[in-house]
Design a protein around this motif. Structure first.
Motif, mmCIF file in Angstrom:
data_model
loop_
_atom_site.group_PDB
_atom_site.id
_atom_site.type_symbol
_atom_site.label_atom_id
_atom_site.label_comp_id
_atom_site.label_asym_id
_atom_site.label_seq_id
_atom_site.Cartn_x
_atom_site.Cartn_y
_atom_site.Cartn_z
ATOM 1 N N VAL A 24 0.845 -1.197 0.000
ATOM 2 C CA VAL A 24 0.000 0.000 0.000
ATOM 3 C C VAL A 24 0.880 1.247 0.000
ATOM 4 C CG1 VAL A 24 -1.805 1.281 1.211
ATOM 5 C CG2 VAL A 24 -1.794 -1.246 1.264
ATOM 6 N N ILE A 25 0.829 1.997 -1.071
ATOM 7 C CA ILE A 25 1.634 3.216 -1.178
ATOM 8 C C ILE A 25 0.870 4.385 -0.578
ATOM 9 C CG2 ILE A 25 2.756 4.812 -2.771
ATOM 10 C CD1 ILE A 25 3.066 2.461 -4.705
ATOM 11 N N LYS A 26 1.494 5.065 0.383
ATOM 12 C CA LYS A 26 0.865 6.204 1.046
ATOM 13 C C LYS A 26 1.706 7.459 0.836
ATOM 14 C CE LYS A 26 -1.014 5.613 5.081
ATOM 15 N NZ LYS A 26 -1.176 5.333 6.526
ATOM 16 N N GLU A 27 1.090 8.592 1.027
ATOM 17 C CA GLU A 27 1.765 9.873 0.787
ATOM 18 C C GLU A 27 2.099 10.600 2.083
ATOM 19 O OE1 GLU A 27 2.798 10.904 -2.154
ATOM 20 O OE2 GLU A 27 1.959 9.100 -3.078
ATOM 21 N N ASP A 28 2.088 9.884 3.201
ATOM 22 C CA ASP A 28 2.392 10.531 4.476
ATOM 23 C C ASP A 28 3.457 9.749 5.235
ATOM 24 O OD1 ASP A 28 1.087 8.557 6.336
ATOM 25 O OD2 ASP A 28 -0.687 9.145 5.207
ATOM 26 N N GLN A 29 3.784 10.236 6.416
ATOM 27 C CA GLN A 29 4.900 9.679 7.183
ATOM 28 C C GLN A 29 4.509 8.513 8.077
ATOM 29 O OE1 GLN A 29 5.104 13.614 8.657
ATOM 30 N NE2 GLN A 29 5.045 12.988 10.802
ATOM 31 N N ASN A 30 3.249 8.167 8.110
ATOM 32 C CA ASN A 30 2.789 7.087 8.982
ATOM 33 C C ASN A 30 2.720 5.776 8.192
ATOM 34 O OD1 ASN A 30 2.280 8.863 11.292
ATOM 35 N ND2 ASN A 30 0.595 9.664 10.056
ATOM 36 N N VAL A 31 3.874 5.173 8.004
ATOM 37 C CA VAL A 31 3.980 3.977 7.171
ATOM 38 C C VAL A 31 4.883 2.940 7.830
ATOM 39 C CG1 VAL A 31 3.541 5.138 4.967
ATOM 40 C CG2 VAL A 31 5.877 5.064 5.897
ATOM 41 N N ASP A 32 4.842 1.730 7.273
ATOM 42 C CA ASP A 32 5.693 0.648 7.774
ATOM 43 C C ASP A 32 7.103 0.716 7.188
ATOM 44 O OD1 ASP A 32 3.504 -0.610 9.189
ATOM 45 O OD2 ASP A 32 2.775 -1.313 7.237
ATOM 46 N N TYR A 33 7.189 1.180 5.929
ATOM 47 C CA TYR A 33 8.466 1.214 5.226
ATOM 48 C C TYR A 33 8.652 2.537 4.485
ATOM 49 C CZ TYR A 33 8.808 -3.895 5.758
ATOM 50 O OH TYR A 33 8.889 -5.162 6.262
ATOM 51 N N VAL A 34 9.908 2.956 4.400
ATOM 52 C CA VAL A 34 10.314 4.022 3.478
ATOM 53 C C VAL A 34 11.216 3.382 2.440
ATOM 54 C CG1 VAL A 34 11.766 6.071 3.190
ATOM 55 C CG2 VAL A 34 10.130 5.947 5.072
ATOM 56 N N VAL A 35 10.890 3.586 1.166
ATOM 57 C CA VAL A 35 11.681 3.019 0.083
ATOM 58 C C VAL A 35 12.225 4.152 -0.781
ATOM 59 C CG1 VAL A 35 11.675 1.592 -1.989
ATOM 60 C CG2 VAL A 35 10.362 0.878 0.018
ATOM 61 N N MET A 36 13.531 4.166 -0.934
ATOM 62 C CA MET A 36 14.195 5.175 -1.759
ATOM 63 C C MET A 36 14.640 4.552 -3.077
ATOM 64 S SD MET A 36 14.432 8.128 -0.030
ATOM 65 C CE MET A 36 15.732 8.945 -0.949
ATOM 66 N N GLY A 37 14.191 5.163 -4.185
ATOM 67 C CA GLY A 37 14.653 4.797 -5.515
ATOM 68 C C GLY A 37 15.005 6.062 -6.268
ATOM 69 N N LEU A 38 15.668 5.921 -7.395
ATOM 70 C CA LEU A 38 16.050 7.090 -8.169
ATOM 71 C C LEU A 38 14.809 7.885 -8.569
ATOM 72 C CD1 LEU A 38 18.330 8.692 -9.509
ATOM 73 C CD2 LEU A 38 17.952 7.320 -11.564
ATOM 74 N N ASP A 39 14.820 9.175 -8.254
ATOM 75 C CA ASP A 39 13.697 10.063 -8.550
ATOM 76 C C ASP A 39 14.240 11.324 -9.196
ATOM 77 O OD1 ASP A 39 11.487 11.744 -8.573
ATOM 78 O OD2 ASP A 39 10.761 11.094 -6.611
ATOM 79 N N VAL A 40 14.020 11.456 -10.503
ATOM 80 C CA VAL A 40 14.546 12.631 -11.214
ATOM 81 C C VAL A 40 13.755 13.885 -10.871
ATOM 82 C CG1 VAL A 40 15.504 11.270 -13.100
ATOM 83 C CG2 VAL A 40 13.158 12.144 -13.275
ATOM 84 N N ASN A 41 12.627 13.719 -10.183
ATOM 85 C CA ASN A 41 11.824 14.863 -9.739
ATOM 86 C C ASN A 41 11.898 15.006 -8.218
ATOM 87 O OD1 ASN A 41 10.738 15.564 -12.381
ATOM 88 N ND2 ASN A 41 9.554 13.665 -12.225
#
Length: 255
Positions: A107-124
């Protein structure tokens, strides 16, 4: 050289450099196809979907499909979904990462209350995206990064890679992430599972020692260094652990 049943193949620096096809690369894939050899392109690029990776290769003259691709985004999604099915994720990254996480039932969420943070290359990338990622990690979210590549080659030169973006969150929070892509074993273990062969039956092919070759070495898989990209033969010969083989180009493999 041993006759392997399975081939794990790096892309950039091994198949092509920018818009330039590397000598012997197309012929090598033709050889694998003609001889019914199993192969997977193993890429740290998390921003592209497997279909997009295959489309670029095919547009350049290769004959392949998305079934022959495993990305760090796919490996990341597989790792999280196996560890915590249906977990919530705040992601920084491109469409390839988003689709992989969604396809894995996360489940992708747009806030800080999550189980995981995933960092991938983001040109924006933006300050706000990095801020939410930091807040989520500080809140206890497990910190994952698709790969530690600090730079990526481009026709303009070497640009910041995902490892550089990840370092911002890591430095700010004091947390070291779990890295998924080459040279880590996580992506290679998933590649082995996907190809359905034993490690002894496979070889990892790539140009860059610190990612491609070490990925094989770390995973107990034979390695083939191609002298067509970043790491030269002279540099290879200075390494403490040498690749199993080193060739000028992939023509030498299919002779």
């Amino acid at each position: 050289m041993k006759d392997y049943k399975g081939y794990f193949i790096d892309i950039d620096g091994t198949m092509y450099k920018g818009s330039e096809i590397i000598e012997g690369a197309i012929e090598f894939i033709e050889y694998l196809n003609a001889n019914n050899k199993d192969y997977l392109f193993v890429t740290n690029n998390s921003s592209k979907t497997p279909a997009e990776v295959a489309e670029k290769l095919n547009n350049m003259g290769f004959n392949t499909s998305s079934e022959h691709v495993i990305t760090s985004a796919m490996a990341t999604a597989g790792y999280i979904s196996e560890e915590s099915p249906g977990a919530s994720v705040y992601m920084v990254g491109g469409s390839g990462l988003k689709s992989s996480l969604s396809d894995a039932g996360l489940v992708i969420k747009e806030d800080q209350n999550v189980d995981y943070v995933v960092m991938g290359l983001d040109v924006n990338i933006s300050y706000e995206k990095l801020s939410v990622a930091c807040l989520a990690v500080r809140n206890g979210a497990k910190f994952i990064s698709t790969n530690k590549d600090v730079s990526i080659p481009n026709e303009r030169g070497f640009l910041p890679g995902n490892g550089s973006l990840t370092s911002v969150v890591s430095v700010s929070t004091g947390q070291t992430p779990i890295f998924i892509g080459k040279p880590e074993t996580i992506i290679m273990e998933q590649a082995v599972e996907k190809i359905g062969l034993s490690k002894e039956e496979c070889v990892m092919i790539g140009d860059l020692y610190d990612t491609d070759i070490l990925a094989g070495i770390n995973s107990g898989i034979d390695t083939l260094h191609v002298q067509t990209g970043v790491t030269s033969l002279e540099e290879i010969n200075l390494k403490e652990i040498l690749p199993t083989y080193s060739v000028k180009n992939l023509f030498e493999v299919i002779k």
